[in-house]
Design an enzyme around this catalytic site. Structure first.
Site, PDB file in Angstrom:
ATOM      1  N   LYS A  53       0.863  -1.190   0.000  1.00 14.65           N
ATOM      2  CA  LYS A  53       0.000   0.000   0.000  1.00 14.65           C
ATOM      3  C   LYS A  53       0.899   1.240   0.000  1.00 14.65           C
ATOM      4  CE  LYS A  53      -3.906   1.795   2.773  1.00 14.65           C
ATOM      5  NZ  LYS A  53      -4.694   1.535   4.017  1.00 14.65           N
ATOM      6  N   SER A  75      -9.563   1.396   3.143  1.00 13.32           N
ATOM      7  CA  SER A  75      -8.715   2.198   2.282  1.00 13.32           C
ATOM      8  C   SER A  75      -7.621   1.387   1.584  1.00 13.32           C
ATOM      9  CB  SER A  75      -8.064   3.320   3.095  1.00 13.32           C
ATOM     10  OG  SER A  75      -7.188   2.809   4.065  1.00 13.32           O
ATOM     11  N   SER A 100      -9.910  -0.926   7.304  1.00 11.79           N
ATOM     12  CA  SER A 100      -9.261  -0.732   6.000  1.00 11.79           C
ATOM     13  C   SER A 100      -8.540  -1.943   5.412  1.00 11.79           C
ATOM     14  CB  SER A 100      -8.298   0.452   6.055  1.00 11.79           C
ATOM     15  OG  SER A 100      -9.025   1.642   5.943  1.00 11.79           O
TER      16      SER A 100
END
Ligand SMILES: *[C@@H]1O[C@H](CO)[C@@H](O)[C@H](O)[C@H]1NC(C)=O
Ligand SMILES: *[C@@H]1O[C@H](CO)[C@@H](O)[C@H](O)[C@H]1NC(C)=O
Ligand SMILES: *[C@@H]1O[C@H](CO)[C@@H](O)[C@H](O)[C@H]1NC(C)=O
Length: 516
Positions: A111, A192, A216
């Site tokens: 990420k 996310s 997330s």
């Protein structure tokens, strides 16, 4: 969902596949790369059927052809092939003693809020951090490199791990645009850690890392039919990760199978001098690591709690009640004891960011932690939350500031440390956890609580508790739904046994078909 949210596989060697498969990009010497697990790949490496370079080449082709549609990857590592060659040479010369199913030579996407000290940028999806130079690899990245993993690139995310504004769409960031759900392109990919989930779902990497503050990892894993592990806070280092709340932030794997996620977890857990919380939490790591808990009879004797209200209040036309009732029967058949109709005290308050005061705490924690992160950068166009707000105003077209706003940033900037209101908020969160989830888990001697998708995220988030999401169903439109097993701190061994037992008994994951 905020990094943050609102809203032993069978090893089958097909050595004699039809000859023309050798010319297809997804097979090498009869080895099929698509959906390949870490175990399958390591055996192919060992048997000289596959090299790490071939694997990286395959994923680079996948990214080239699928990413214009899916927007799951922000950047590809220009040195990925070189790293793969190094792994291949090390294997050839036997210069490393690797555990059989480790990550040596395995390509991983990170990420974009996880720092790498290499040619890749670390920007949390925002142009404001483009060109910033990090002081060092994030703690988890240092561990991945030590394990010999190949850093394939950075995955997209909801910008700033969904802590910029309430109006930011899930999976959108300025640098890579709107991430798409590979199952149903018009569906929410959730966030996310959207890009991490999208990318492994669509076979653009073997494995990936996401981060979670509240939902997330669990939410995008659920929506993209992959496995997400949200570790106990502090089990994995958060050093070098663009923060929201050090009290709730955690880094964990997002992968296609429970076993893959566990191999990644084994590689990234443990002490890191740059994150003091890892010192305290390393007591939870079992000697011999986590892979010993990949046991097919893992559900035997496990006590699983079901909180019907509000977690299983599906609408009457939903296909999900039936799917979950079937799963409950499967869990019983596999030896689990289901403790039904439980309640968590003050659950409505816990699930409301405002009412629980989770938001009050996070806003102040975010400003402090983000400013500390920015201060540590070697060079950076922005040095404070105030600078980022100014950047978003100045480059509003680039950052779509008018469309999506930055109201969470503005609220956070208005805080000034942990004052009276924040202390009250923190003590309320502790109280809610103690009288709610913790009390229920202890009273009924539960090993885990079951919840659909990300519905119980806040319960786990505010207590720093771990959870694992496993693919469970597809709704009437074909959008995936996960099942989440959540437990008390350090309960990863049991959660892995449960998640693996469930996965092996159900095998719900299928490859995405990019439906409109
Ligand atoms: C990192 O960002 C710079 C722009 O500042 C760009 O030139 C470079 O290509 C980016 N790195 C990668 C690996 O994409
Ligand atoms: C953790 O902290 C304690 C006390 O400060 C110290 O004695 C111990 O060596 C630390 N552990 C590690 C792994 O550094
Ligand atoms: C749970 O409660 C419902 C009604 O609220 C009841 O019909 C059901 O039998 C209960 N199940 C168990 C296992 O207690």
């Amino acid at each position: 969902m905020f990094s943050f949210t609102f809203s032993f596989s069978p090893i089958v060697f097909a050595l004699f596949l039809i000859p023309f498969s050798m010319f297809s990009a997804s097979t090498v010497d009869g080895f099929s790369i698509k959906e390949a697990t870490v175990e399958y790949i390591q055996i192919a490496f060992h048997n000289h059927k596959l090299t790490s370079r071939q694997l990286v080449e395959f994923y680079l082709e996948q990214i080239e052809s699928l990413n214009p549609l899916l927007h799951g990857v922000i950047e590809v590592n220009p040195d990925a092939l070189e790293e793969a060659d190094r792994a291949d040479e090390e294997r050839k010369s036997n210069s490393r003693q690797e555990p059989m199913f480790g990550l040596h030579g395995i390509p991983i996407l990170l990420k974009d809020n996880i720092a790498t000290k290499d040619k890749l940028n670390t920007t949390a999806g925002s142009f404001a951090l483009l060109g910033s130079v990090v002081p060092r690899d994030a703690g988890v990245v240092a561990k991945l490199r030590k394990a010999g993993a190949v850093i394939l690139g950075k995955a997209s995310l909801t910008e700033w791990a969904n802590f910029r504004s309430y109006g930011s769409p899930d999976g959108w960031c300025a640098r890579s645009g709107q991430g798409k759900n590979p199952y149903v392109l018009s569906a929410d990919p959730c966030g996310s850690s959207s890009g991490s989930a999208i990318s492994v779902a669509a076979n653009m990497a073997t494995v990936s890392l996401g981060t979670e503050t509240d939902g997330s990892i669990i939410c995008p894993s659920s929506y993209n039919a992959v496995v997400g592990v949200k570790p106990t806070v502090g089990l994995t280092s958060r050093a070098g990760v663009v923060p929201i709340s050090p009290r709730q932030d955690t880094v964990g794997p997002i992968c296609r199978t429970v076993a893959d996620a566990v191999y990644v977890l084994d590689a990234i857990v443990g002490f890191d001098p740059y994150d003091p919380t890892t010192n305290k939490s390393s007591k939870y790591i079992p000697s011999g690591g986590y892979k010993q808990f990949l046991r097919t009879n893992g559900l035997q004797g496990k006590r699983l709690g079901i909180v019907r209200k509000p977690f299983f209040d599906f609408s009457s036309e939903s296909v999900l009640p039936r799917a979950f009732e079937n799963h409950f029967n499967t869990l019983r058949r596999e030896g689990a004891i289901l403790v039904d109709n439980l309640t968590i005290a003050n659950i409505d308050e816990i699930l409301s960011l405002g009412a629980s005061s989770e938001e009050t705490a996070m806003l102040a924690e975010f400003k402090l932690a983000l400013n500390a992160y920015l201060k540590e950068l070697v060079t950076s166009p922005v040095r404070s939350l105030a600078d980022i707000i100014a950047f978003n105003n100045k480059f509003s077209k680039l950052e779509m500031t008018k469309e999506y706003g930055q109201d969470i940033f503005l609220k956070a900037e208005a805080t000034s440390g942990i004052g009276h209101a924040e202390k009250k908020a923190l003590s309320n969160l502790k109280k809610l956890t103690l009288r709610g989830f913790k009390k229920m888990m202890k009273k009924y001697k539960l090993d885990a609580m079951i919840a659909p998708g990300p519905d119980a995220s806040s319960v786990l988030a505010i207590g720093g508790f771990p959870g694992i999401s496993v693919p469970a169903a597809y709704d009437s439109k074909g959008i995936p739904v996960g099942i989440c097993f959540g437990g008390l701190k350090g309960s990863e061994p049991k959660l892995i046994e449960i998640a693996y037992g469930f996965e092996q008994a159900t095998k719900v994951r299928k490859v995405p078909e990019f439906l409109p």
